[in-house]
Design a protein around this motif. Structure first.
Motif: not given
Length: 265
Positions: A134-144
């Motif tokens: 969820d935190a990665l998705t919030k910083v625009g890295l949901g696909d990484r």
């Protein structure tokens, strides 16, 4: 005396803070009686040249170091009276750190790096993974999320570091030269992200030596030779609010911990 917005109680209060390092007969005064007030929700840049004392100040603000003399109150609590367990609790749960060096473990994927603070806090495995992604998705890295650091650009690695700082839902983010190793495009992305986090209600303290980076904050404090030389004072949030949206919304970060905590509970 450094000031905070009228009518708002400071969450960071430094009074006469000095820090002296001693090595044998050598004595260096890194901070020389710093007075500083920062209110909840401010975005403040602390700016100064190399050796000015700005990183020492950040370490004290983050409870990574203690003053030689003077007092530091955090959300009304006297940090000097806190136990080591209390300080560890604050560092792990209440404050998010972002450093110039990304400090990512090269053998771990992005989400594994982000979950580390939750591991130290004893959070269950499934919840750790969900919150890290969820935190990665919030910083625009949901696909990484499954990429290792060497598979990411410098800007993406710093965003992983920001996600790691966010995963415990801290109200205070301390960023020490977070754009120092980035190109101009990645610098803009990271500064935009910090601006969005501020717009979402978090308090941001940014350490930098770059005027262009400092100008993105709502308030600039200049430090030289271990003392504050100038303080522009706070501007309204609307003056620096970013146009982009990282997904936190305008009502503040969901689940974030207010700064008026009691570390004894």
């Amino acid at each position: 005396m450094s000031h905070s917005p009228a009518g708002r109680q400071p969450v960071i209060e430094l009074d006469g803070v000095r820090k002296t390092y001693r090595t044998g007969a050598l004595q260096v005064e890194a901070l020389r009686g710093v007075n500083l007030r920062i209110s909840e929700g401010e975005y403040i840049a602390i700016m100064g040249p190399s050796g000015s004392g700005k990183s020492t100040l950040m370490h004290i603000l983050g409870c990574l170091d203690v003053p030689t003399s003077g007092s530091y109150h955090l959300a009304g609590e006297d940090v000097g009276r806190m136990s080591e367990d209390d300080l560890a609790e604050i560092r792990n749960r209440r404050i998010g750190f972002v450093f110039q060096q990304f400090n990512l473990l090269p053998s771990l994927s992005a989400w594994r790096n982000v979950e580390l603070p939750l591991c130290y806090a004893g959070t269950g495995r499934a919840e750790r993974r969900d919150r890290a992604i969820d935190a990665l998705t919030k910083v625009g890295l949901g696909d990484r999320t499954t990429h290792r650091p060497n598979e990411l650009s410098g800007g993406q690695q710093q965003r992983v570091a920001v996600a790691r700082a966010l995963v415990t839902d801290p109200a205070l983010i301390l960023a020490d030269e977070p754009t120092g190793n980035l190109d101009s495009v990645s610098t803009g992305e990271v500064l935009g992200l910090l601006g969005d986090l501020h717009a979402a209600g978090r308090t941001i303290v940014l350490i930098t030596h770059e005027p262009d980076v400092a100008a993105t904050a709502g308030r600039v404090v200049r430090i030289r030779d271990g003392d504050i030389q100038d303080d522009t004072g706070p501007r309204s949030r609307a003056d620096t609010e970013p146009r982009a949206d990282t997904g936190f919304g305008s009502g503040g970060p969901a689940g974030s911990t207010p700064l008026a905590w009691d570390v004894r509970t």
